[in-house]
Design a protein around this motif. Sequence first.
Motif, short mmCIF file in Angstrom:
data_model
loop_
_atom_site.label_atom_id
_atom_site.label_comp_id
_atom_site.label_asym_id
_atom_site.label_seq_id
_atom_site.Cartn_x
_atom_site.Cartn_y
_atom_site.Cartn_z
N GLY A 1 15.50 10.71 0.11
CA GLY A 1 15.47 10.83 -1.32
C GLY A 1 15.43 9.53 -2.25
O GLY A 1 15.35 8.47 -1.80
N SER A 2 16.41 9.63 -3.40
CA SER A 2 16.26 8.79 -4.39
C SER A 2 16.97 7.43 -3.70
O SER A 2 16.95 6.35 -4.22
N ASP A 3 17.74 7.69 -2.67
CA ASP A 3 18.84 6.66 -2.38
C ASP A 3 17.67 5.69 -1.37
O ASP A 3 17.92 4.56 -1.63
N ALA A 4 16.98 6.48 -0.55
CA ALA A 4 15.97 5.53 0.09
C ALA A 4 15.13 4.83 -1.04
O ALA A 4 14.76 3.55 -0.49
N GLY A 5 14.50 5.54 -1.97
CA GLY A 5 13.42 4.74 -2.89
C GLY A 5 14.24 3.56 -3.73
O GLY A 5 13.75 2.39 -3.68
N THR A 6 15.63 3.87 -4.04
CA THR A 6 16.48 2.53 -4.55
C THR A 6 16.62 1.50 -3.52
O THR A 6 16.53 0.29 -3.96
N SER A 7 16.94 1.69 -2.56
CA SER A 7 17.17 0.67 -1.63
C SER A 7 15.78 -0.03 -1.26
O SER A 7 15.95 -1.41 -1.26
N LEU A 8 14.63 0.51 -1.18
CA LEU A 8 13.56 -0.21 -0.85
C LEU A 8 13.15 -0.93 -1.90
O LEU A 8 12.89 -2.17 -1.98
N LYS A 9 13.28 -0.38 -3.33
CA LYS A 9 12.97 -1.09 -4.26
C LYS A 9 13.72 -2.19 -4.70
O LYS A 9 13.37 -3.41 -4.89
N SER A 10 15.12 -2.13 -4.23
CA SER A 10 15.92 -3.38 -4.67
C SER A 10 15.66 -4.40 -3.46
O SER A 10 15.81 -5.74 -4.06
N ALA A 11 15.50 -3.95 -2.40
CA ALA A 11 15.07 -5.19 -1.32
C ALA A 11 13.90 -5.98 -1.82
O ALA A 11 13.81 -6.97 -1.62
N MET A 12 12.67 -5.22 -2.36
CA MET A 12 11.53 -5.91 -2.50
C MET A 12 11.79 -6.72 -3.77
O MET A 12 11.23 -8.00 -3.88
N MET A 13 12.64 -6.23 -4.65
CA MET A 13 12.83 -7.32 -6.02
C MET A 13 13.60 -8.27 -5.45
O MET A 13 13.72 -9.44 -6.02
N LYS B 1 0.89 -1.19 -0.11
CA LYS B 1 0.07 0.10 -0.04
C LYS B 1 0.94 1.26 -0.03
O LYS B 1 2.14 1.20 0.36
N VAL B 2 0.28 2.24 -0.44
CA VAL B 2 1.23 3.80 -0.48
C VAL B 2 1.59 3.95 0.83
O VAL B 2 2.54 4.59 1.05
N GLU B 3 0.60 3.87 1.82
CA GLU B 3 1.00 4.11 3.36
C GLU B 3 2.13 3.32 3.76
O GLU B 3 2.80 3.72 4.39
N ASP B 4 2.08 1.93 3.34
CA ASP B 4 3.33 1.37 3.98
C ASP B 4 4.53 1.78 3.25
O ASP B 4 5.72 1.82 3.92
N MET B 5 4.66 1.86 2.15
CA MET B 5 5.76 2.48 1.37
C MET B 5 6.29 3.70 2.05
O MET B 5 7.56 3.89 2.28
N THR B 6 5.15 4.63 2.24
CA THR B 6 5.62 5.96 3.14
C THR B 6 6.25 5.94 4.35
O THR B 6 7.07 6.46 4.55
N ALA B 7 5.68 4.91 5.07
CA ALA B 7 6.09 4.55 6.47
C ALA B 7 7.51 4.22 6.35
O ALA B 7 8.40 4.46 7.22
N ALA B 8 7.71 3.16 5.41
CA ALA B 8 9.13 2.49 5.51
C ALA B 8 10.18 3.56 5.18
O ALA B 8 11.30 3.55 5.61
N LEU B 9 9.83 4.48 4.04
CA LEU B 9 10.62 5.49 3.58
C LEU B 9 11.05 6.52 4.73
O LEU B 9 12.14 7.08 4.86
N ALA B 10 10.02 6.72 5.40
CA ALA B 10 10.09 7.81 6.63
C ALA B 10 11.10 7.25 7.58
O ALA B 10 12.17 7.84 8.36
N VAL B 11 10.86 5.91 8.06
CA VAL B 11 11.93 5.27 9.00
C VAL B 11 13.16 5.18 8.53
O VAL B 11 14.32 5.60 9.27
N MET B 12 13.45 5.21 7.27
CA MET B 12 14.87 5.12 6.42
C MET B 12 15.35 6.50 6.63
O MET B 12 16.58 6.56 7.02
N GLY B 13 14.64 7.61 6.57
CA GLY B 13 14.92 8.87 6.54
C GLY B 13 15.44 9.17 7.88
O GLY B 13 16.51 10.09 7.92
N ASN B 14 14.72 8.76 8.89
CA ASN B 14 15.28 8.97 10.34
C ASN B 14 16.69 8.51 10.75
O ASN B 14 17.45 8.87 11.34
N ALA B 15 16.93 7.44 9.55
CA ALA B 15 18.52 6.77 9.80
C ALA B 15 19.44 7.57 8.81
O ALA B 15 20.51 6.95 8.61
N GLY B 16 18.95 8.49 8.06
CA GLY B 16 19.86 9.49 7.19
C GLY B 16 19.76 8.88 5.63
O GLY B 16 20.58 9.40 4.82
N ILE B 17 18.97 8.00 5.53
CA ILE B 17 18.72 7.30 4.09
C ILE B 17 17.57 7.96 3.25
O ILE B 17 16.40 7.92 3.89
#
Length: 380
Positions: free
Chosen positions: A230-242, A212-228
């Motif tokens: 923008g596009s780095d966060a998006g790329t990492s989450l995409k790669s993990a799911m793939m 869900k778009v909410e799940d993705m947003t929450a995951a990206l926000a959690v990563m952001g709090n750790a300094g990851i």
Amino acid sequence: MITVAELVARLGLDSSQFAAGVARAQGAAATMEKSIGDRMTSVGNSMMTTGRKASLYLTAPIAGALGASAKLFGDFEQTLNVFAETTQATGTQMKAVSKLATDLGADIKLPTTSAKDAADAMIEMAKAGLSVADTMASARGVLQLSAAAQVDNARAAEITSNALNAFGLKGDQAVRIADLLAAAANASSVSINDLGFAFQMASAVSAQFGLKVEDMTAALAVMGNAGIKGSDAGTSLKSAMMALAAPGKKAAGMINELGLKIYDTQGRMKPFRGIIEEVTRATSGLTEEQRNMALGAIFGSDGIRAANLVLAAGTEKFDAMSKAIGRQGAAQKLAEAQTKGFKGTVMALRSQLETLAITVGPIVTKFLGTLVKFVPPLVN
């Protein structure tokens, strides 16, 4: 008895005196005429000066205001023409679009938005492939996001349309997207613009794998709090799911060894929270060395950041962030906060005046022709 000689002499004298008197009278008349002429000239000059002053202090500003109104209306009309060409909208649809843009420009809940701003936002959404109906439905969300993120309408439209298209959402879900992004920005160290870049990289894959778009947003926000971010966060989450969905031979072997169950019994990928629980469970009994080797083998160099921060980190942070980003109306509240104070007041005044000028524009354009013919005599 007077002699002839005396009579001639006296007539000569009286004649000269009469001539002198006439000359004096003529001089006085000339003086009076000059005086009257000078006064009339003065009055005339005064009237001309008054006319010029009226033109300078009254007519010119009015003409200027009317000219500005005509220009704003012309710009607005041009934007609508571009929208019509982009979408191939019907005449009935264009009337509805024009009315919506004007209504949004006059909406006190969107204080810094003019009718032209609303029309610009709808053009950008139409360019992203949305239908006329979805474009109209998305306009408010885009404008709220623009004000909340302090980005231009084109950028707000890009972020919104990317999310709507990737997750197959209708235009009326634009406010939902705006609220998610604003709430995530409030609850984490990421900005709305950061999330926009992350969405660009992660949305398509996340949607494909059922997030869900909410799940993705929450995951990206959690990563952001750790300094990851923008596009780095998006790329990492995409790669993990793939990596989980279509693992290579080495990754598949590690997944089997750990007993990870990513799909349910019917072959559908588990909900994102369930995947977090599964990865956390499978790696919780490992040593640090074993855990790092296992995650590296499965997720690779790109995906391991998302795996460490989200997938193998337990559900506590994810649940907390999911709750935080679920606030409805977050975009509107953040937009209001961004437009408070003197700067916001000035921007709101500008937008409201622009919308007013556009509203009366059709009347002004007809009247201006007559005014233009009336002004030159006053100036000259």
